[in-house]
Motif scaffolding. Structure first.
Motif, PDB file in Angstrom:
ATOM      1  N   VAL A 192       0.824  -1.205   0.000  1.00  0.00           N
ATOM      2  CA  VAL A 192       0.000   0.000   0.000  1.00  0.00           C
ATOM      3  C   VAL A 192       0.863   1.262   0.000  1.00  0.00           C
ATOM      4  CG1 VAL A 192      -1.564   1.397   1.443  1.00  0.00           C
ATOM      5  CG2 VAL A 192      -2.057  -1.023   0.999  1.00  0.00           C
ATOM      6  N   LEU A 193       1.905   1.255   0.835  1.00  0.00           N
ATOM      7  CA  LEU A 193       2.755   2.445   0.928  1.00  0.00           C
ATOM      8  C   LEU A 193       3.502   2.692  -0.381  1.00  0.00           C
ATOM      9  CD1 LEU A 193       4.169   2.192   4.583  1.00  0.00           C
ATOM     10  CD2 LEU A 193       2.197   3.496   3.742  1.00  0.00           C
ATOM     11  N   ALA A 194       3.857   1.602  -1.051  1.00  0.00           N
ATOM     12  CA  ALA A 194       4.556   1.747  -2.338  1.00  0.00           C
ATOM     13  C   ALA A 194       3.601   2.310  -3.380  1.00  0.00           C
ATOM     14  CB  ALA A 194       5.096   0.383  -2.791  1.00  0.00           C
ATOM     15  N   GLN A 195       2.362   1.823  -3.340  1.00  0.00           N
ATOM     16  CA  GLN A 195       1.372   2.249  -4.328  1.00  0.00           C
ATOM     17  C   GLN A 195       1.026   3.728  -4.176  1.00  0.00           C
ATOM     18  OE1 GLN A 195      -2.086  -0.239  -4.282  1.00  0.00           O
ATOM     19  NE2 GLN A 195      -3.113   0.950  -5.879  1.00  0.00           N
ATOM     20  N   TYR A 196       1.040   4.214  -2.920  1.00  0.00           N
ATOM     21  CA  TYR A 196       0.657   5.608  -2.671  1.00  0.00           C
ATOM     22  C   TYR A 196       1.853   6.430  -2.206  1.00  0.00           C
ATOM     23  CZ  TYR A 196      -4.032   3.762  -3.232  1.00  0.00           C
ATOM     24  OH  TYR A 196      -5.127   3.164  -3.749  1.00  0.00           O
ATOM     25  N   SER A 197       2.939   6.300  -2.945  1.00  0.00           N
ATOM     26  CA  SER A 197       4.186   6.955  -2.521  1.00  0.00           C
ATOM     27  C   SER A 197       4.034   8.480  -2.482  1.00  0.00           C
ATOM     28  CB  SER A 197       5.337   6.548  -3.445  1.00  0.00           C
ATOM     29  OG  SER A 197       4.947   6.790  -4.796  1.00  0.00           O
ATOM     30  N   ASP A 198       3.199   9.053  -3.357  1.00  0.00           N
ATOM     31  CA  ASP A 198       2.976  10.498  -3.333  1.00  0.00           C
ATOM     32  C   ASP A 198       2.433  10.948  -1.980  1.00  0.00           C
ATOM     33  OD1 ASP A 198       3.778  10.455  -5.881  1.00  0.00           O
ATOM     34  OD2 ASP A 198       1.821  10.997  -6.793  1.00  0.00           O
TER      35      ASP A 198
ATOM     36  N   LYS B  51      -5.146  12.141   9.130  1.00  0.00           N
ATOM     37  CA  LYS B  51      -5.902  11.872   7.910  1.00  0.00           C
ATOM     38  C   LYS B  51      -5.177  10.862   7.035  1.00  0.00           C
ATOM     39  CE  LYS B  51      -8.674  15.862   6.905  1.00  0.00           C
ATOM     40  NZ  LYS B  51      -8.496  17.248   6.459  1.00  0.00           N
ATOM     41  N   LEU B  52      -3.867  11.080   6.871  1.00  0.00           N
ATOM     42  CA  LEU B  52      -3.066  10.177   6.033  1.00  0.00           C
ATOM     43  C   LEU B  52      -3.093   8.760   6.598  1.00  0.00           C
ATOM     44  CD1 LEU B  52       0.022  12.441   5.206  1.00  0.00           C
ATOM     45  CD2 LEU B  52      -1.519  11.359   3.531  1.00  0.00           C
ATOM     46  N   GLN B  53      -2.942   8.691   7.938  1.00  0.00           N
ATOM     47  CA  GLN B  53      -2.903   7.373   8.571  1.00  0.00           C
ATOM     48  C   GLN B  53      -4.228   6.634   8.350  1.00  0.00           C
ATOM     49  OE1 GLN B  53      -1.288   7.485  12.448  1.00  0.00           O
ATOM     50  NE2 GLN B  53      -1.404   5.256  12.746  1.00  0.00           N
ATOM     51  N   GLY B  54      -5.329   7.393   8.482  1.00  0.00           N
ATOM     52  CA  GLY B  54      -6.645   6.798   8.249  1.00  0.00           C
ATOM     53  C   GLY B  54      -6.788   6.314   6.819  1.00  0.00           C
ATOM     54  N   PHE B  55      -6.223   7.098   5.905  1.00  0.00           N
ATOM     55  CA  PHE B  55      -6.278   6.743   4.487  1.00  0.00           C
ATOM     56  C   PHE B  55      -5.538   5.429   4.222  1.00  0.00           C
ATOM     57  CE2 PHE B  55      -4.000   7.026   0.366  1.00  0.00           C
ATOM     58  CZ  PHE B  55      -5.089   6.965  -0.499  1.00  0.00           C
ATOM     59  N   PHE B  56      -4.289   5.338   4.751  1.00  0.00           N
ATOM     60  CA  PHE B  56      -3.505   4.104   4.558  1.00  0.00           C
ATOM     61  C   PHE B  56      -4.203   2.915   5.209  1.00  0.00           C
ATOM     62  CE2 PHE B  56       0.243   7.208   4.512  1.00  0.00           C
ATOM     63  CZ  PHE B  56       0.231   7.267   3.118  1.00  0.00           C
ATOM     64  N   MET B  57      -4.732   3.182   6.382  1.00  0.00           N
ATOM     65  CA  MET B  57      -5.428   2.135   7.134  1.00  0.00           C
ATOM     66  C   MET B  57      -6.586   1.573   6.291  1.00  0.00           C
ATOM     67  SD  MET B  57      -5.556   0.686  10.077  1.00  0.00           S
ATOM     68  CE  MET B  57      -6.716  -0.399  10.813  1.00  0.00           C
ATOM     69  N   GLY B  58      -7.362   2.484   5.700  1.00  0.00           N
ATOM     70  CA  GLY B  58      -8.504   2.067   4.874  1.00  0.00           C
ATOM     71  C   GLY B  58      -8.052   1.204   3.707  1.00  0.00           C
TER      72      GLY B  58
ATOM     73  N   GLU C 270       2.454   3.111  11.475  1.00  0.00           N
ATOM     74  CA  GLU C 270       3.156   4.132  12.266  1.00  0.00           C
ATOM     75  C   GLU C 270       4.662   3.929  12.238  1.00  0.00           C
ATOM     76  OE1 GLU C 270       1.741   4.549  16.286  1.00  0.00           O
ATOM     77  OE2 GLU C 270      -0.186   5.318  15.550  1.00  0.00           O
ATOM     78  N   SER C 271       5.084   2.683  12.484  1.00  0.00           N
ATOM     79  CA  SER C 271       6.527   2.454  12.581  1.00  0.00           C
ATOM     80  C   SER C 271       7.209   2.639  11.215  1.00  0.00           C
ATOM     81  CB  SER C 271       6.817   1.074  13.166  1.00  0.00           C
ATOM     82  OG  SER C 271       6.546   0.090  12.201  1.00  0.00           O
ATOM     83  N   LYS C 272       6.477   2.323  10.146  1.00  0.00           N
ATOM     84  CA  LYS C 272       7.104   2.463   8.828  1.00  0.00           C
ATOM     85  C   LYS C 272       7.216   3.923   8.385  1.00  0.00           C
ATOM     86  CE  LYS C 272       6.284  -2.128   7.081  1.00  0.00           C
ATOM     87  NZ  LYS C 272       7.699  -2.533   6.884  1.00  0.00           N
ATOM     88  N   LEU C 273       6.237   4.747   8.772  1.00  0.00           N
ATOM     89  CA  LEU C 273       6.287   6.153   8.376  1.00  0.00           C
ATOM     90  C   LEU C 273       7.252   6.941   9.248  1.00  0.00           C
ATOM     91  CD1 LEU C 273       2.489   6.729   7.709  1.00  0.00           C
ATOM     92  CD2 LEU C 273       4.313   6.655   6.002  1.00  0.00           C
ATOM     93  N   GLY C 274       7.450   6.486  10.457  1.00  0.00           N
ATOM     94  CA  GLY C 274       8.371   7.145  11.384  1.00  0.00           C
ATOM     95  C   GLY C 274       7.893   8.540  11.754  1.00  0.00           C
ATOM     96  N   ASN C 275       8.796   9.310  12.400  1.00  0.00           N
ATOM     97  CA  ASN C 275       8.395  10.643  12.814  1.00  0.00           C
ATOM     98  C   ASN C 275       8.686  11.657  11.726  1.00  0.00           C
ATOM     99  OD1 ASN C 275       7.265  10.065  15.355  1.00  0.00           O
ATOM    100  ND2 ASN C 275       9.336   9.546  16.048  1.00  0.00           N
TER     101      ASN C 275
END
Ligand SMILES: [Zn+2]
Lengths: 496, 99
Positions: A443-449, A464-471, A491-496
């Motif tokens: 998912v993260l690769a697909q929505y790299s933008d 909002k972004l987290q909810g989007f990825f979650m969905g 969370e851990s993959k996106l980091g701070n």
């Protein structure tokens, strides 16, 4: 102190309730005729309840037992001795021309009942409870809907002599909400001790309301009217509200409130005057010479005391403590014995750990659905075992709450075996971190933008972004991924 | 001893739903007066320290089991009724509520 009435005067209502409860004995109060609702007219009638010459009443011992149970449940004093009186009046609904009742020595005195109000717990004192017999049923024959103006009446004495307890509250009730809460709690208590089926609609519980109003701050009580003919909690509430408003309007316009009995008309939504009530002493009460005093022995008291079931208030406290459920959920369960039984069995199978989920699923998903279908829980396809198994799957993170709701929906509809339904519907929750991580990466690769925006995003944007990825992850896993694990992975993959 | 008044007689007659003529009121007032006078002998007895009696026989707790026994037949129940309809007693118009 007299208070001058102006248009801004604030009023308060003072309400006392008289509740008649038909006791669910096998026979009548003073004879062996069946206490049976719905028999053919005048088939449960004998010389005693017809008061034919030479007949003598003998008290039903079960009625005394029920009265003592009521005494125990409502915290009454039960005096050493109680006596029956004749209440003399002349209506054809009593073939004896008197009603056998109790007067100055009732079986129960000074009780109380706790109710929940918007301001918390309130204690309503109960003046007395006494045994008496019900009257016959008269049906008018004539054009008007009321007895007034009827040409003649037809009387069925099947109900004459059926045992009643009349429970008289003190005027401690101050609103229609409190009146409803009192009757509803009283009903729950009487049901739990199994003395009556307490159905207002069928007349096995009848409520009369004494209503008066007075300006706030005035000590002296206003003149009261007695309201009759409310046959549901809802109509009790409406009748009391109507009567309070009627009396306030009278007082404000300087007109007197008359002490009288008023009849609630459910369709018209108002009360109207009946014949003015005879004064108490006009009933010329005197001791019933055909009946001897009732002196509850220590044995009788002890037997009743030791056989008392758990009362609704005790049950609620226990459920809140042991099952960790909310007071309002406990209230719902206790007032629905069948639903309580359904959950109780599930908890006994799955343990108290599932009690909270089992309760909320049972109330919302199961009972809510069944209500819509108009189906009773004890005949519904879903079983307590089903509920226990679903809750256990949720507790073990094998099923998400949303999946559990879907599954329960199926079970309520057509029943089934939980394990096979989980397979069939593809509802298994995936908690395998490896499998879920693959989905997150994809998912993260697909929505790299979108991922690129993360670093500079503020907290709201990140949410909002987290909810989007979650969905996206949930969709990718066909709803089966464990949301908690997805969340921490994202969370851990996106980091701070 | 207080006297019975004709108004009291009228009041009781009204409670009992009895229609009484002025003549009858006078007759009953006299008769009741005589009865009460007769009973007034009881008031003369000193009852200080005597517990009120609720029943002449000093027994209590006479109960029966909550077990049904046969009732009368509908025919028997209605056999003394001056008038009946639909297996129910037919009675004159009722004024006011039935309780
Ligand atoms: Zn009978």
């Amino acid at each position: 102190m007299t208070i001058t009435i102006s248009k801004d005067t604030q009023f308060e209502a003072v309400i006392g309730l008289e509740v008649h409860v038909e006791l669910s004995t096998a026979t009548k109060l003073f004879c062996g005729c069946a206490n049976d609702f719905g028999s053919d007219p005048n088939t449960n009638v004998c010389p005693v309840c017809m008061a034919l010459p030479g007949s003598l009443p003998v008290l039903n011992e079960r009625v005394v037992e029920f009265a003592l149970r009521i005494g125990e449940a409502l915290d009454f004093d039960v005096p050493t001795q109680s006596v029956f009186h004749r209440k003399n009046y002349f209506y054809p609904d009593m073939p004896k021309n008197f009603q056998t009742s109790q007067y100055d020595q009732p079986i129960c005195m000074d009780g109380k009942l706790e109710i929940q109000t918007s301001e918390g717990t309130k204690v309503i004192r109960i003046e007395r409870a006494h045994m008496e017999e019900d009257t016959g049923k008269s049906t008018h024959v004539g054009s008007s809907g009321r007895l007034h103006g009827a040409d003649y009446s037809l009387v069925d004495y099947n109900r004459a002599g059926v045992p009643l307890m009349e429970i008289v509250s003190r005027p401690d009730i101050s609103s229609s909400q409190e009146a409803r809460a009192y009757v509803s709690e009283l009903r729950a208590v009487l049901k739990s001790i199994d003395v009556s089926d307490v159905k207002m609609e069928e007349g096995s519980m009848r409520v009369d309301a004494n209503v008066s109003v007075r300006p706030v701050g005035q000590e002296q009580l206003g003149i009261r009217a007695e309201i009759k003919n409310m046959n549901s909690l809802r109509s009790l509430g409406r009748a009391v509200d109507f009567e309070i408003a009627r009396q306030i309007a009278l007082v404000k316009s300087g007109e007197p409130v008359i002490q009288e009995t008023r009849h609630w008309d459910e369709n018209a939504g108002k009360t109207s005057s009946m014949r003015s009530k005879e004064e108490a002493n006009d009933y010329r009460y005197f001791p019933e010479p055909d009946l001897v005093p009732v002196v509850p022995t220590d044995d009788m008291r002890e037997m009743v005391h030791s056989s008392m079931p758990e009362l609704p208030a005790q049950k609620r406290t226990r459920l809140v403590d042991d099952w960790n459920i909310s007071d309002s959920d406990a209230r719902t369960l206790v007032s629905n014995p069948e639903l309580y039984e359904f959950v109780q069995v599930a908890v006994s199978i799955g343990g108290t750990d599932i009690a909270k989920d089992a309760t909320s699923f049972a109330i919302i998903e199961v009972a809510g659905e069944l209500n819509e279908k108009g189906l009773a829980i004890d005949v519904a396809p879903i079983t307590s075992e089903n509920l226990a198994q679903v809750c256990t799957l949720v507790a073990n993170a094998e099923l998400s709450r949303n999946q559990a709701k879907t599954l329960l929906g199926y079970l309520v509809d057509r029943g089934g075996v939980v394990s096979s339904l989980v397979q069939e519907l593809g509802l298994k929750q995936v908690s395998d971190t490896g499998a879920l991580e693959a989905i997150v990466d994809e998912v993260l690769a697909q929505y790299s933008d979108d991922v690129a925006q993360w670093a500079d995003a503020d907290e709201g944007k990140r949410k909002k972004l987290q909810g989007f990825f979650m969905g996206k992850c949930m969709a990718q896993s066909k709803g089966q991924g464990n949301p908690q694990i997805f969340n921490s992975l994202i969370e851990s993959k996106l980091g701070n | 001893m207080t006297k019975i008044t004709s108004n009291q007689v009228r009041h009781v007659a009204n409670l009992a739903r009895l229609r009484v003529s002025d003549e009858e009121v006078q007759t009953f007032t006299n008769q009741l007066e005589g009865l009460l006078e007769h009973f007034s002998a009881i008031s003369a007895i000193d009852t200080k320290g005597v517990q009120p009696t609720s029943h002449p026989i000093a027994i209590n707790n006479v109960f029966r089991k909550d077990v049904p026994t046969p009732s009368l037949s509908q025919e028997q129940v209605l056999s003394n009724a001056p008038s009946s309809e639909d297996n129910r007693f037919s009675v004159p118009q009722i004024l006011g509520e039935s309780e």
